[in-house]
Design a protein around this motif. Structure first.
Motif, PDB file in Angstrom:
ATOM      1  N   GLU A 100     -44.872 -10.220 -26.383  1.00  0.00           N
ATOM      2  CA  GLU A 100     -44.982  -9.001 -27.196  1.00  0.00           C
ATOM      3  C   GLU A 100     -44.701  -9.332 -28.667  1.00  0.00           C
ATOM      4  O   GLU A 100     -43.789 -10.083 -28.986  1.00  0.00           O
ATOM      5  CB  GLU A 100     -43.983  -7.951 -26.673  1.00  0.00           C
ATOM      6  N   LYS A 101     -45.514  -8.730 -29.533  1.00  0.00           N
ATOM      7  CA  LYS A 101     -45.396  -9.012 -30.966  1.00  0.00           C
ATOM      8  C   LYS A 101     -44.485  -8.022 -31.684  1.00  0.00           C
ATOM      9  O   LYS A 101     -43.920  -8.339 -32.726  1.00  0.00           O
ATOM     10  CB  LYS A 101     -46.819  -8.939 -31.561  1.00  0.00           C
TER      11      LYS A 101
ATOM     12  N   ASN B  49     -52.772  -4.733 -20.107  1.00  0.00           N
ATOM     13  CA  ASN B  49     -53.512  -3.683 -20.806  1.00  0.00           C
ATOM     14  C   ASN B  49     -53.620  -4.231 -22.229  1.00  0.00           C
ATOM     15  O   ASN B  49     -52.702  -4.107 -23.019  1.00  0.00           O
ATOM     16  CB  ASN B  49     -52.709  -2.375 -20.735  1.00  0.00           C
TER      17      ASN B  49
ATOM     18  N   GLY C 137     -48.504  -8.057 -24.152  1.00  0.00           N
ATOM     19  CA  GLY C 137     -48.232  -6.752 -24.747  1.00  0.00           C
ATOM     20  C   GLY C 137     -47.625  -5.757 -23.775  1.00  0.00           C
ATOM     21  O   GLY C 137     -48.268  -4.771 -23.430  1.00  0.00           O
ATOM     22  N   PRO C 138     -46.384  -5.982 -23.318  1.00  0.00           N
ATOM     23  CA  PRO C 138     -45.769  -5.044 -22.371  1.00  0.00           C
ATOM     24  C   PRO C 138     -45.483  -3.660 -22.972  1.00  0.00           C
ATOM     25  O   PRO C 138     -45.344  -2.692 -22.227  1.00  0.00           O
ATOM     26  CB  PRO C 138     -44.456  -5.739 -21.986  1.00  0.00           C
ATOM     27  N   GLY C 139     -45.434  -3.561 -24.313  1.00  0.00           N
ATOM     28  CA  GLY C 139     -45.164  -2.254 -24.949  1.00  0.00           C
ATOM     29  C   GLY C 139     -43.863  -1.686 -24.421  1.00  0.00           C
ATOM     30  O   GLY C 139     -42.856  -2.394 -24.336  1.00  0.00           O
TER      31      GLY C 139
ATOM     32  N   LEU D 169     -51.785  -2.956 -33.964  1.00  0.00           N
ATOM     33  CA  LEU D 169     -51.424  -3.748 -32.766  1.00  0.00           C
ATOM     34  C   LEU D 169     -52.072  -3.181 -31.501  1.00  0.00           C
ATOM     35  O   LEU D 169     -51.698  -3.554 -30.395  1.00  0.00           O
ATOM     36  CB  LEU D 169     -49.901  -3.799 -32.609  1.00  0.00           C
ATOM     37  N   GLY D 170     -53.021  -2.287 -31.686  1.00  0.00           N
ATOM     38  CA  GLY D 170     -53.760  -1.746 -30.527  1.00  0.00           C
ATOM     39  C   GLY D 170     -52.851  -1.043 -29.540  1.00  0.00           C
ATOM     40  O   GLY D 170     -53.000  -1.198 -28.331  1.00  0.00           O
ATOM     41  N   GLN D 171     -51.890  -0.274 -30.059  1.00  0.00           N
ATOM     42  CA  GLN D 171     -50.912   0.343 -29.163  1.00  0.00           C
ATOM     43  C   GLN D 171     -51.429   1.643 -28.563  1.00  0.00           C
ATOM     44  O   GLN D 171     -51.387   2.702 -29.187  1.00  0.00           O
ATOM     45  CB  GLN D 171     -49.590   0.545 -29.909  1.00  0.00           C
ATOM     46  N   ASN D 172     -51.934   1.549 -27.362  1.00  0.00           N
ATOM     47  CA  ASN D 172     -52.313   2.719 -26.577  1.00  0.00           C
ATOM     48  C   ASN D 172     -51.584   2.566 -25.241  1.00  0.00           C
ATOM     49  O   ASN D 172     -51.996   1.782 -24.396  1.00  0.00           O
ATOM     50  CB  ASN D 172     -53.831   2.776 -26.360  1.00  0.00           C
ATOM     51  N   PHE D 173     -50.480   3.303 -25.115  1.00  0.00           N
ATOM     52  CA  PHE D 173     -49.576   3.060 -23.985  1.00  0.00           C
ATOM     53  C   PHE D 173     -49.976   3.840 -22.742  1.00  0.00           C
ATOM     54  O   PHE D 173     -50.510   4.952 -22.824  1.00  0.00           O
ATOM     55  CB  PHE D 173     -48.141   3.443 -24.381  1.00  0.00           C
ATOM     56  N   LEU D 174     -49.667   3.263 -21.594  1.00  0.00           N
ATOM     57  CA  LEU D 174     -49.845   3.946 -20.305  1.00  0.00           C
ATOM     58  C   LEU D 174     -48.468   4.369 -19.827  1.00  0.00           C
ATOM     59  O   LEU D 174     -47.621   3.517 -19.556  1.00  0.00           O
ATOM     60  CB  LEU D 174     -50.464   2.981 -19.283  1.00  0.00           C
TER      61      LEU D 174
ATOM     62  N   ILE E  50     -57.803  -7.904 -29.991  1.00  0.00           N
ATOM     63  CA  ILE E  50     -57.775  -9.347 -29.695  1.00  0.00           C
ATOM     64  C   ILE E  50     -58.157  -9.651 -28.246  1.00  0.00           C
ATOM     65  O   ILE E  50     -58.080 -10.794 -27.804  1.00  0.00           O
ATOM     66  CB  ILE E  50     -56.389  -9.979 -30.011  1.00  0.00           C
TER      67      ILE E  50
ATOM     68  N   ASP F 287     -47.034 -13.913 -30.996  1.00  0.00           N
ATOM     69  CA  ASP F 287     -48.442 -13.535 -30.993  1.00  0.00           C
ATOM     70  C   ASP F 287     -49.128 -14.196 -29.794  1.00  0.00           C
ATOM     71  O   ASP F 287     -49.129 -15.435 -29.694  1.00  0.00           O
ATOM     72  CB  ASP F 287     -49.053 -14.040 -32.316  1.00  0.00           C
ATOM     73  N   ALA F 288     -49.701 -13.391 -28.926  1.00  0.00           N
ATOM     74  CA  ALA F 288     -50.333 -13.943 -27.716  1.00  0.00           C
ATOM     75  C   ALA F 288     -51.455 -14.921 -28.069  1.00  0.00           C
ATOM     76  O   ALA F 288     -51.720 -15.858 -27.324  1.00  0.00           O
ATOM     77  CB  ALA F 288     -50.886 -12.806 -26.865  1.00  0.00           C
TER      78      ALA F 288
HETATM   79  N1  SAM Z   1     -48.707  -2.747 -21.615  1.00  0.00           N
HETATM   80  C1  SAM Z   1     -48.375  -1.544 -22.349  1.00  0.00           C
HETATM   81  C2  SAM Z   1     -48.935  -0.346 -21.637  1.00  0.00           C
HETATM   82  O1  SAM Z   1     -49.853  -0.539 -20.799  1.00  0.00           O
HETATM   83  O2  SAM Z   1     -48.483   0.765 -21.911  1.00  0.00           O
HETATM   84  C3  SAM Z   1     -48.893  -1.583 -23.795  1.00  0.00           C
HETATM   85  C4  SAM Z   1     -50.364  -1.897 -23.948  1.00  0.00           C
HETATM   86  S1  SAM Z   1     -50.961  -1.682 -25.599  1.00  0.00           S
HETATM   87  C5  SAM Z   1     -52.681  -1.429 -25.275  1.00  0.00           C
HETATM   88  C6  SAM Z   1     -51.004  -3.338 -26.287  1.00  0.00           C
HETATM   89  C7  SAM Z   1     -49.641  -3.997 -26.512  1.00  0.00           C
HETATM   90  O3  SAM Z   1     -49.872  -5.317 -27.040  1.00  0.00           O
HETATM   91  C8  SAM Z   1     -48.740  -3.315 -27.516  1.00  0.00           C
HETATM   92  O4  SAM Z   1     -47.445  -3.239 -26.996  1.00  0.00           O
HETATM   93  C9  SAM Z   1     -48.770  -4.220 -28.764  1.00  0.00           C
HETATM   94  O5  SAM Z   1     -47.586  -4.175 -29.538  1.00  0.00           O
HETATM   95  C10 SAM Z   1     -48.994  -5.580 -28.122  1.00  0.00           C
HETATM   96  N2  SAM Z   1     -49.679  -6.553 -28.998  1.00  0.00           N
HETATM   97  C11 SAM Z   1     -50.636  -6.332 -29.924  1.00  0.00           C
HETATM   98  N3  SAM Z   1     -51.083  -7.467 -30.483  1.00  0.00           N
HETATM   99  C12 SAM Z   1     -50.362  -8.460 -29.875  1.00  0.00           C
HETATM  100  C13 SAM Z   1     -50.366  -9.883 -30.017  1.00  0.00           C
HETATM  101  N4  SAM Z   1     -51.173 -10.497 -30.887  1.00  0.00           N
HETATM  102  N5  SAM Z   1     -49.516 -10.586 -29.242  1.00  0.00           N
HETATM  103  C14 SAM Z   1     -48.682  -9.977 -28.356  1.00  0.00           C
HETATM  104  N6  SAM Z   1     -48.649  -8.633 -28.171  1.00  0.00           N
HETATM  105  C15 SAM Z   1     -49.477  -7.883 -28.935  1.00  0.00           C
END
Ligand code: SAM
Length: 292
Positions: A83-84, A128, A61-63, A31-36, A133, A109-110
Motif C-alpha cells: 500500500e502506498k 482491487n 492496495g489493501p486500502g 491513487l485510484g481509491q474506490n473502496f469496497l 496502474i 509503490d506496487a
Molecule cells: N483493496 C481496497 C478495497 O477493495 O476497498 C482498496 C482498493 S482501491 C481501488 C486501490 C488501492 O491501491 C488504494 O488503497 C490505493 O491507496 C492503493 N494504491 C494506489 N496506487 C498504488 C501503488 N502504486 N502501490 C500500492 N498501492 C497503491
C-alpha cells in the motif's frame, strides 16, 4: 478467518470514517481509491482464488482492508499487502495486530516492488487494483509468472473486456493475445459503480487468470509475440502484410503467410491467438530474423 481472532474489529465504514479516508482531504483520486466496504462482495472476490490454506497471497492496495479481511477469512499462511497511502496503512493496524503475523503491510509503490523477493514459493495475487496502474502491473506480472499460481484482479470493465476478448471482436488486441497465450483467462463477474466508495464513473469486472504450464521455449517466444502484436495492432485497420512489414522482411512474411495458410490481406483483429503464435514460431525460426 477464525471467528474469535477478529471479533473486536470495527465495522469497515467506521474504520474508513475514523481514519478520514473518504473525507475531502483524505481520499486520493490519484491513487485510484474506490473502496469496497461490503464484505459480501469482497468475500465473493476472495473465494474465486480459493483455497488459500497453505498459500501466500499478495494483495495490492489493501486500502481500509475490506478485501484483506475476506482473504484472511480463507486462512492463508501469509498475506503481503502493498500500500502506498500511509493513511490506509494506519487504518490497517488493528487487522495486522489481530492476524498474529499472517498479514504484513509493505509500504511502497506496487510498480516498484520486487514481488519475487517477498515470497519463497508460489503466490496468489488478489487485488482491487488502482485503475491507473492496473494494466502496467498485469503486464509486469505476465513477464514474470514463474511463481504465480493465480491472479484474481478487479479492473475497469473496459480493460477486462480487452483482456478476455476473442478474435473478431473490437476489444481484441495486444493485451488479449498476450494474456490468453500465457494464461487461462475468465471474466468472473461485473460490479456496478455504486458498490464502491466513492463511486467510479464506469463498471468494473473481476478477472481470474491461471498461468498455463509453458515450456521455456514457449516463454522465449513472448518478446517476439509482443513485437508482432505491437506492429499488427498499432495499425489495426491495415492488412497484416502492410502492418507487419515494419518489423519483418517482406519475403519472410510472405513465406509465413503461405506456409500457415493465413491471408496476407487479413487484419490483426481477425487473427486468433493460435495464429499469432504460429506466425511468431515460424518467423522466429528463420535465421534472417533476430529473436526478441
Ligand atoms: N483493496 C481496497 C478495497 O477493495 O476497498 C482498496 C482498493 S482501491 C481501488 C486501490 C488501492 O491501491 C488504494 O488503497 C490505493 O491507496 C492503493 N494504491 C494506489 N496506487 C498504488 C501503488 N502504486 N502501490 C500500492 N498501492 C497503491
Amino acid at each position: 478467518m477464525p471467528d474469535n481472532q477478529y471479533k473486536s474489529l470495527l465495522p469497515l465504514r467506521q474504520v474508513v470514517g475514523d481514519n478520514g479516508l473518504l473525507s475531502r482531504h483524505g481520499f486520493s483520486k490519484k491513487l485510484g481509491q474506490n473502496f469496497l466496504l461490503d464484505l459480501d462482495i469482497t468475500r465473493r472476490i476472495a473465494k474465486i482464488a480459493a483455497p488459500l490454506k497453505g498459500c501466500t497471497v499478495i494483495e495490492i492496495g489493501p486500502g481500509p482492508g475490506g478485501l484483506t479481511r475476506a482473504i484472511l477469512e480463507l486462512e492463508p499462511d501469509k498475506v503481503f499487502a502493498i500500500e502506498k497511502d500511509s493513511k490506509c496503512i494506519d487504518a490497517l493496524a488493528e487487522l495486522v495486530k489481530l492476524s498474529e503475523g499472517v498479514l504484513s503491510i509493505v509500504e511502497g509503490d506496487a510498480l516498484k516492488t520486487n514481488f519475487q523477493s517477498l515470497v519463497d514459493g508460489s503466490m496468489k495475487i488478489i487485488a482491487n487494483l488502482p485503475y491507473n496502474i492496473g494494466t502496467q502491473l498485469l503486464i509486469n506480472w505476465l513477464h514474470n509468472l514463474s511463481n504465480i499460481s493465480s491472479l484474481t484482479l478487479m479492473f475497469q470493465k473496459e480493460v477486462a473486456l480487452r483482456i478476455t476478448a476473442e478474435h473478431g471482436n473490437k476489444d481484441y488486441g495486444r493485451l488479449s493475445v498476450l494474456c490468453q497465450y500465457l494464461c487461462d483467462v475468465t471474466l468472473v463477474f461485473d460490479l456496478p459503480p455504486h458498490v464502491f466508495k466513492p463511486a467510479p464513473k464506469v463498471f468494473s469486472s473481476v478477472i481470474h487468470l491461471v498461468p498455463k504450464k509453458l515450456e521455456k521455449k514457449d516463454l522465449d517466444l513472448v518478446p517476439f509475440i509482443e513485437k508482432m502484436t505491437g506492429a499488427a495492432f498499432g495499425q489495426r485497420r491495415k492488412m497484416l502484410r502492410v502492418s507487419l512489414k515494419s518489423v519483418f522482411p517482406e519475403g519472410d512474411l510472405n513465406k509465413a503467410f503461405e506456409t500457415l495458410n493465413i491471408a496476407p490481406t487479413e487484419r490483426a483483429e481477425n487473427l486468433s491467438v493460435e495464429q499469432f503464435v504460429s506466425l511468431a514460431q515460424f518467423l522466429s525460426s528463420l535465421d534472417s530474423i533476430p529473436r526478441g
